[in-house]
Every structure is written in structure tokens, then in C-alpha cells.
Design an enzyme around this catalytic site. Structure first.
Site, PDB file in Angstrom:
ATOM      1  N   LYS A   1       0.832  -1.206   0.000  1.00  0.00           N
ATOM      2  CA  LYS A   1       0.000   0.000   0.000  1.00  0.00           C
ATOM      3  C   LYS A   1       0.865   1.254   0.000  1.00  0.00           C
ATOM      4  O   LYS A   1       0.603   2.211  -0.718  1.00  0.00           O
ATOM      5  CB  LYS A   1      -0.937  -0.008   1.218  1.00  0.00           C
ATOM      6  CG  LYS A   1      -2.051  -1.050   1.104  1.00  0.00           C
ATOM      7  CD  LYS A   1      -2.769  -1.298   2.417  1.00  0.00           C
ATOM      8  CE  LYS A   1      -3.735  -2.475   2.248  1.00  0.00           C
ATOM      9  NZ  LYS A   1      -4.291  -2.974   3.508  1.00  0.00           N
TER      10      LYS A   1
ATOM     11  N   GLN B   1      -5.493  -2.083   9.396  1.00  0.00           N
ATOM     12  CA  GLN B   1      -5.204  -3.386   8.794  1.00  0.00           C
ATOM     13  C   GLN B   1      -5.803  -4.504   9.651  1.00  0.00           C
ATOM     14  O   GLN B   1      -5.606  -4.555  10.862  1.00  0.00           O
ATOM     15  CB  GLN B   1      -3.680  -3.566   8.644  1.00  0.00           C
ATOM     16  CG  GLN B   1      -3.259  -4.831   7.928  1.00  0.00           C
ATOM     17  CD  GLN B   1      -3.704  -4.895   6.473  1.00  0.00           C
ATOM     18  OE1 GLN B   1      -3.752  -3.890   5.775  1.00  0.00           O
ATOM     19  NE2 GLN B   1      -4.046  -6.081   6.005  1.00  0.00           N
TER      20      GLN B   1
ATOM     21  N   ASP C   1     -11.755   1.765   3.164  1.00  0.00           N
ATOM     22  CA  ASP C   1     -11.901   0.311   3.058  1.00  0.00           C
ATOM     23  C   ASP C   1     -13.334  -0.085   2.689  1.00  0.00           C
ATOM     24  O   ASP C   1     -13.567  -1.190   2.203  1.00  0.00           O
ATOM     25  CB  ASP C   1     -11.590  -0.335   4.427  1.00  0.00           C
ATOM     26  CG  ASP C   1     -10.315  -1.151   4.435  1.00  0.00           C
ATOM     27  OD1 ASP C   1      -9.867  -1.573   3.352  1.00  0.00           O
ATOM     28  OD2 ASP C   1      -9.773  -1.350   5.539  1.00  0.00           O
TER      29      ASP C   1
HETATM   30  N1  GUN Z   1      -6.800  -7.518   5.626  1.00  0.00           N
HETATM   31  C1  GUN Z   1      -6.914  -8.255   4.495  1.00  0.00           C
HETATM   32  N2  GUN Z   1      -7.496  -7.529   3.527  1.00  0.00           N
HETATM   33  C2  GUN Z   1      -7.758  -6.317   4.060  1.00  0.00           C
HETATM   34  C3  GUN Z   1      -8.331  -5.131   3.532  1.00  0.00           C
HETATM   35  O1  GUN Z   1      -8.762  -5.043   2.371  1.00  0.00           O
HETATM   36  N3  GUN Z   1      -8.410  -4.088   4.397  1.00  0.00           N
HETATM   37  C4  GUN Z   1      -7.963  -4.152   5.664  1.00  0.00           C
HETATM   38  N4  GUN Z   1      -8.093  -3.079   6.427  1.00  0.00           N
HETATM   39  N5  GUN Z   1      -7.428  -5.236   6.173  1.00  0.00           N
HETATM   40  C5  GUN Z   1      -7.319  -6.312   5.366  1.00  0.00           C
END
Ligand code: GUN
Length: 283
Positions: free
Chosen positions: A53, A97, A120
Site C-alpha cells: 500500500k 489493517q 476500506d
Molecule cells: N486484511 C486483508 N485484507 C484487508 C483489507 O482489504 N483491508 C484491511 N483493512 N485489512 C485487510
């Protein structure tokens, strides 16, 4: 027949180039999109996602801040941090996350994020807007999948979409998103009896179960589009999807690989949502 492979990494790269130009224009107007990512603990997979990211944000010119906290962080401390970020004017998007340590209630955290900064798309308000087909932040993996389908002009309206998996992050929202695109949607999950009965009638099969090679050529119809969301690490250390790629590519019309498939698109859609948030908050 051999399937046309939908390379998410190539599409993602071209979208990131476009976003870079868009962000340049925004910066000329004094708008600098900013994303804050919160990572709790030291789960290796989470660390790797988060670094992907950061890399994407750097390339596009999005200001991204990573806040790493120890796994001993309390729910109260995390809620306080989110509250501060909700009120911080320079912060457009907040991502916590997942998964979180067991002593933190994930739903409490998701619901604490200001829906205007919910890049998200996990907040119940965002999900409710998706359900009622209103403009909202769409969850990144579902939006990435839709973008991949559209990039190949794959027809969705009136088609039978079968989603295998019912997670809040992928399965449930991708079905809703494609329902909004006028597909007929069926969900299969771990309690589904005779799953292939359904998967064999899918024009578009989306698989997000987290089991290496779960879907074989026996499960699919000739000429189907197969989207593999699985990311499974196997014994030799390599990554593989939920779909038996070698078998299915001989029968499907379109197929996404793992890696270089859905993964890079997910991250790219997070950047798209962050830019959307920055624009909306500037108005
Ligand atoms: N963990 C696995 N995929 C994601 C996601 O798309 N967003 C977040 N915040 N955590 C994750």
C-alpha cells in the site's frame, strides 16, 4: 480452448499512472490526498500488504502515513487514535489493517471510523449504501474485481454470478456489487451441499475461500470467467490461488492468475478511494 488471462498487475499499473496524473492536478489546486494506515502487531502477511500500500501511494503521489503499534495496544487506545484521525483535517482516509489482535473487537474499530474517511468501505454505513445502490466507498477487492471484468468488456447484466465464500470483506460485498450491475447472484459457502451444482452454471465464478486449488475444472462451465481471490502460501513457500489454474485455464474463457491477479487491483482501488475521499472532503 485456453483462457485469456486477466493480468491485474498490468491493469493496476496503468490505473496507477492515470491516478498519478490526477493527483498532480489536485496538488496544483492545493489538494494533497492523505491516507493513514494503522498496523497493529507484526503479522508477516499484514506487514507485506501494508508495504504494498505504501509503495502504491508513493508512486501515485498520495501522502501515506503508517502508524505501527504493538499487539499489546488496547481497544481504548486504538479508539482514541481513530477519533483523533477522524478529526484531523489533513487526513482523508483511514485504514486499520485486519485482522486485529484477539483482545480488540474488530467491529468496534470499524464502526469508529468516520464513514467519510472509510476508504476500506467496511463501515456499516458504507455497506448499507452498497446494499441500497448509493454512491459510497466500495470495498477494494470487490471494486478491483468489477474493474477487471469491465476492462475486458465481460458482460455482467443478466449473467449468473456465483460467489464462493461469504466474508464481509470480499464474498458478501462482491455479490452485492454485481447485483447492482444486474447480475443474478448465487452465494456458496462451507455449508453448501453439492457446490458444483451451482458453480457449473456460473457465467462468472468468483472464489474467495482461502484453500489452495479448491476449484477444479470439474466445478466450472466451458467458457466461464473465473476470478481467483485466494492467496495461499503452500509448502514450497510460493503463493497460489483457490483455483487449480492449470486445469481451469483449459476450460474457462477468462481467468485471473495468483499472484499478479486480484491482489494488485485491491491496493489500486484503495488509492482510488483515497483520492475520492480527498476530493469529497475538499468540496
Ligand atoms: N486484511 C486483508 N485484507 C484487508 C483489507 O482489504 N483491508 C484491511 N483493512 N485489512 C485487510
Amino acid at each position: 480452448m485456453s483462457a485469456q488471462i486477466i493480468y491485474g498487475d498490468q491493469l493496476a499499473q496503468s490505473l496507477r499512472e492515470d491516478m498519478k496524473q490526477e493527483v498532480k492536478k489536485l496538488k496544483n489546486k492545493g489538494v494533497v490526498p492523505k491516507l493513514v494506515v494503522i498496523l497493529i502487531g507484526d503479522d508477516p502477511a499484514s506487514k507485506s500488504y501494508v508495504s504494498g500500500k505504501q509503495k502504491a501511494a508513493d508512486f501515485i503521489g498520495i501522502d501515506s502515513e503508517l502508524i505501527t503499534l504493538p499487539s499489546s495496544t488496547s481497544e481504548t487506545e486504538l479508539l482514541k487514535l481513530i477519533n483523533d484521525l477522524n478529526h484531523s483535517k489533513g487526513v482523508n482516509g483511514i485504514l486499520v489493517q485486519l485482522p486485529l489482535p484477539e483482545h480488540i473487537n474488530e467491529q468496534h474499530i470499524i464502526e469508529a471510523i468516520n464513514p467519510d474517511k472509510d476508504v476500506d468501505g467496511f463501515h456499516p454505513i458504507s455497506i448499507g449504501r452498497l446494499l441500497t445502490n448509493q454512491d459510497t466507498f466500495l470495498p477494494c477487492t470487490p471494486l478491483g474485481i468489477l474493474t477487471m471484468l469491465k476492462s475486458k468488456n465481460i458482460e455482467i447484466a443478466g449473467k449468473h454470478v456465483v460467489v464462493v465464500g461469504r466474508s464481509n470483506i470480499v464474498g458478501k460485498p462482491v455479490g452485492q456489487l454485481l447485483l447492482n450491475e444486474h447480475a443474478t447472484v448465487t452465494y456458496c459457502h462451507s455449508k453448501t451441499k453439492d457446490m458444483s451444482l451451482y458453480t457449473k452454471t456460473a457465467d462468472i465464478l468468483i472464489v474467495a475461500v482461502g484453500q489452495a486449488g479448491f476449484i477444479t475444472s470439474e466445478h466450472i462451465k466451458e467458457g466461464a470467467t473465473v476470478i481467483d481471490v485466494g492467496v495461499n502460501r503452500i509448502e514450497d513457500g510460493s503463493l497460489t490461488g483457490d483455483v487449480n489454474f492449470e486445469q481451469v485455464k483449459e476450460k474457462a474463457a477468462y481467468l485471473t492468475p495468483v499472484p499478479k491477479g486480484v491482489g494488485p487491483m485491491t491496493i489500486t482501488m484503495l488509492m482510488k478511494n483515497t483520492i475520492k475521499a480527498a476530493i469529497a472532503q475538499t468540496k
